[in-house]
Write an enzyme that holds these catalytic residues in place. Sequence first.
Site, short mmCIF file in Angstrom:
data_model
loop_
_atom_site.label_atom_id
_atom_site.label_comp_id
_atom_site.label_asym_id
_atom_site.label_seq_id
_atom_site.Cartn_x
_atom_site.Cartn_y
_atom_site.Cartn_z
N SER A 113 -9.83 25.84 -9.97
CA SER A 113 -9.22 24.98 -9.58
C SER A 113 -7.67 25.08 -9.45
O SER A 113 -7.00 24.46 -10.36
CB SER A 113 -9.62 23.70 -10.32
N LYS B 66 -3.71 25.86 -9.76
CA LYS B 66 -2.47 25.08 -9.59
C LYS B 66 -1.92 25.47 -8.18
O LYS B 66 -1.85 26.72 -7.74
CB LYS B 66 -1.67 24.96 -10.62
N ASP C 104 2.39 24.82 -21.48
CA ASP C 104 1.10 24.25 -21.77
C ASP C 104 0.73 24.19 -23.39
O ASP C 104 -0.47 23.55 -23.59
CB ASP C 104 0.26 24.48 -20.88
N ARG D 122 -8.56 19.20 -22.62
CA ARG D 122 -9.65 18.47 -23.32
C ARG D 122 -10.65 18.89 -23.78
O ARG D 122 -11.21 18.50 -24.67
CB ARG D 122 -10.03 17.19 -22.44
#
Length: 529
Positions: free
Chosen positions: A298, A300, A311, A374
């Site tokens: 996915s 960026k 990050d 997460r």
Amino acid sequence: MLLPLAWRAAARRLSRDLPRACGCSAQGPSPRGYSRGASGKGLVLGIYSSEKDEGAAQFTSAGDAFDRLVSGKLRELLSLCGPPLKKGKTRVFHGLHQDFPSVVVVGLGKKNAGINDQENWNEGKENIRAAVAVGCRQLQDLEIPCIEVDPCGDAQAAAEGAVLGLHEYNELKQKKKPVVTPQLHGSAGSEAWQKGVTYAEGQNLARYLMEAPANHITPIKFAEHIEQKLRSFSNVKVHIRPESWIATQQMGAFLSVAKGSAEPPIFLEIHYSGGANTNDSPLVFVGKGVTFDSGGISLKPSSGMDAMRADMGGAATICSAIVTAAALNLPLNIIGLAPLCENMPSGKANKPGDVVRAKNGKTIQVDNTDAEGRLLLADALCYAHDFNARAIVNAATLTGAMDVALGSAATGVFTNSSWLWTHLYEASIVTGDRVWRMPLFEHYTKQVTDCPLADLSNIGKYSRAGGACTAAAFLKEFVTAPHWAHLDIAGVMSNKDEVPYLRKGMAGRPTRTLVEFATRLSQDSHSTK
């Protein structure tokens, strides 16, 4: 512009007495006979705004003493420069005293500024940090290698402003700003000054780690850098856990992210035993350590992706807080846990729709590979429960939604403990690095547990709606401890010009708040968790 007669008379007097003095300019032009890099020290002095708009400004104790030393000439020069200095503004003077070729006077605002209930911080401390920072930078621009700083009534805040304000990442540049060493002016407040230096150096360590390019701070290099910082402390143990150890711990969520990169993952574990009893329940810090986040499959957008070297801000801030706690010799036990890896697209990377299993056995449907932080935290939080923690506090640059919600004004805090929230909130008022409580409603939990293929989805079923809250609700599914807080630091990751005592770049926030929180916890050893 014609000056009043009294001013012109004073100017003639001063021109005889102070042929090299120069003021009235925010940029401090060099007077005749002055050269950049001149020998001697620079001096930063504070001055308060008058309580009345028309009243005369008031020097700090150090400013008053210096003015007497130069027979009142500093005050006379200031009076020639027009209206009194406003908060955060400066004036530069040269040649007033042989020991201090350049003197910067900085506006501190109102003298009795204290806690501002609207702003949720101590305004007086923030004014000092901002004013001292701008004064030190002006002297750095004049290439003065050593600066003495007026404690301005709060030596710790003054030290923080000086050390934070002068920091700049220039490791990889041939042309660097001159190194400047700030020192306390006078002897009053030396202990508080050193504490402020230690707090600021802790935040600067986090800024360094977050700003460095991702090829310079890989998971193993991050861990080794922290290990080196802690090597001199006999009461600290550092464990750099390899991929094989992570696998034996059944951290499937963490490994599913790491497998997309050629860089092997690391689980960094730090034990600081500062308490009187090493068996006392520790404070456990957990930090997300994605040293570069491309988004994975996915992917960026390319614009701004370079900022994703930071990050790992959660890992950087919690590790830096522990380094600072060790330097302060805080009397409590702290454990730091940092899962470190990259999130990259490859033939081995997570694919949208994949299902992975976390350490506690729960399955997770990875609907968006860019919601990877997460997954790391899920396994690390499960592991944190092995230590009978007094409290668990995790930090992570977790969601863009947090930036949308609060911007850079404050760190968002999601917690199941009012006791824990109170300590974090009170710490943030002192540091000026604010926190704001966010909801952990069951409303958000339902959005991550309503999942077609697994126990949980790694994004809320309504996609962007309440994104920071659904991320926190996801993490709560891996927490059974009664005192846990999740700090979403995405909004405070970097600084443009919002915090005046930080230069543009990665901010290292909220390191000082974590340190102050740990300090308060160490003083509250018998409080109920």
